[in-house]
Design an enzyme around this catalytic site. Structure first.
Site, PDB file in Angstrom:
ATOM      1  N   GLU A  70       0.828  -1.209   0.000  1.00 52.11           N
ATOM      2  CA  GLU A  70       0.000   0.000   0.000  1.00 52.11           C
ATOM      3  C   GLU A  70       0.860   1.257   0.000  1.00 52.11           C
ATOM      4  OE1 GLU A  70      -4.179  -1.281   2.082  1.00 52.11           O
ATOM      5  OE2 GLU A  70      -2.386  -1.350   3.350  1.00 52.11           O
ATOM      6  N   GLU A 127      -3.764 -10.350   3.037  1.00 57.33           N
ATOM      7  CA  GLU A 127      -4.699 -10.111   4.143  1.00 57.33           C
ATOM      8  C   GLU A 127      -5.852 -11.106   4.180  1.00 57.33           C
ATOM      9  OE1 GLU A 127      -2.887  -5.976   3.525  1.00 57.33           O
ATOM     10  OE2 GLU A 127      -3.349  -7.745   2.327  1.00 57.33           O
TER      11      GLU A 127
END
Length: 259
Positions: free
Chosen positions: A111, A131
């Site tokens: 990210e 995730e």
């Protein structure tokens, strides 16, 4: 003094290195210092471009899973918000930002890389959003920036599966822009940044704003923003210098001063 970040300025190029061994896990300390370092770049009168790296072995792992074990809803909101705000600030810098990725960039680390304008990765780099395999999803921009970069279906494939991909596949998808040998990643990123150090800073800022803000709005509003930014640059010294230099000597000979 920063414990987790090394920020250096050299001739207009700022280099921000995540420096929290062994894997640059994005715990609250590193995230806080990342936000502070980005603010220093934003407020600097020297920086014309920024390279973000994690060093020669790893860019950044995601969040600290051990730290996350005890989280509840409020802590998750606060923590993802902190990393998201740091990534937003990085993406919002008025100067070009290049991520130099060695080793791997997973979860929150990816990210951070997605908040850059361009990405260079090593031939042996690994990237991904694992995730889903932890029972959660990316929480600091991954589900939003990735599809805007590679398209919705490709982003869903990576996010839904949690799988990692290598450098060549990342290049094919458009997730990264350049691939280099591991010992040349930082050098390649600096070379990409070099023209921006000599370029017209105000026009580069306007170009970044036009593209980024345009992606957030309708085509009609984006075109209007582009026209406004284009016209505004006619009040700058760099525009006058650039056009006069073109008429006299041809394209690419102007010396800009960021005014």
């Amino acid at each position: 003094m920063s414990e987790c970040i090394d920020l250096q300025f050299n001739g207009g190029l700022a280099t921000l290195t995540l420096a929290q061994p062994p894997v640059n896990a994005l715990d609250r300390h590193l995230v806080g210092e990342l936000a502070d370092a980005v603010a220093q770049v934003r407020d600097s009168e020297e920086a014309r471009a920024l390279v973000v790296t994690g060093g020669p072995k790893v860019f950044a792992a995601g969040g600290d899973v051990k730290e996350m074990l005890g989280w509840g809803y409020r802590t998750a909101v606060r923590s993802s918000g902190a990393l998201g705000a740091a990534c937003d600030a990085l993406a919002g810098l008025p100067v070009p930002v290049i991520a130099a990725i060695n080793g791997y960039a997973f979860g929150g680390g990816l990210e951070v890389a997605l908040a850059a304008d361009l990405r260079v990765c090593a031939t042996d780099a690994k990237l991904g959003f694992p995730e889903i395999l932890l029972g959660v999803i990316p929480g600091a921009g991954g589900t939003q920036r990735l599809p805007r970069l590679v398209g919705a279906s490709r982003a869903k494939d990576l996010i839904y599966s949690g799988r990692t991909i290598g450098a060549e596949r990342a290049l094919q998808l458009g997730l990264v822009d350049h691939v280099a040998e591991p010992d040349a990643v930082l050098k390649t990123a600096a070379e990409l940044a070099e023209p921006y150090l000599r370029g017209p800073a105000l026009a580069l800022r306007a170009a970044k704003r036009a593209v980024d803000r345009g992606l957030e709005t309708s085509l009609e509003a984006g075109l209007e923003l582009e026209r406004e930014l284009f016209a505004g640059l006619f009040a700058t010294e760099d525009r006058a210098v650039g056009m006069a230099s073109f008429v006299a000597d041809g394209l690419g000979k102007a010396e800009f001063h960021g005014r």
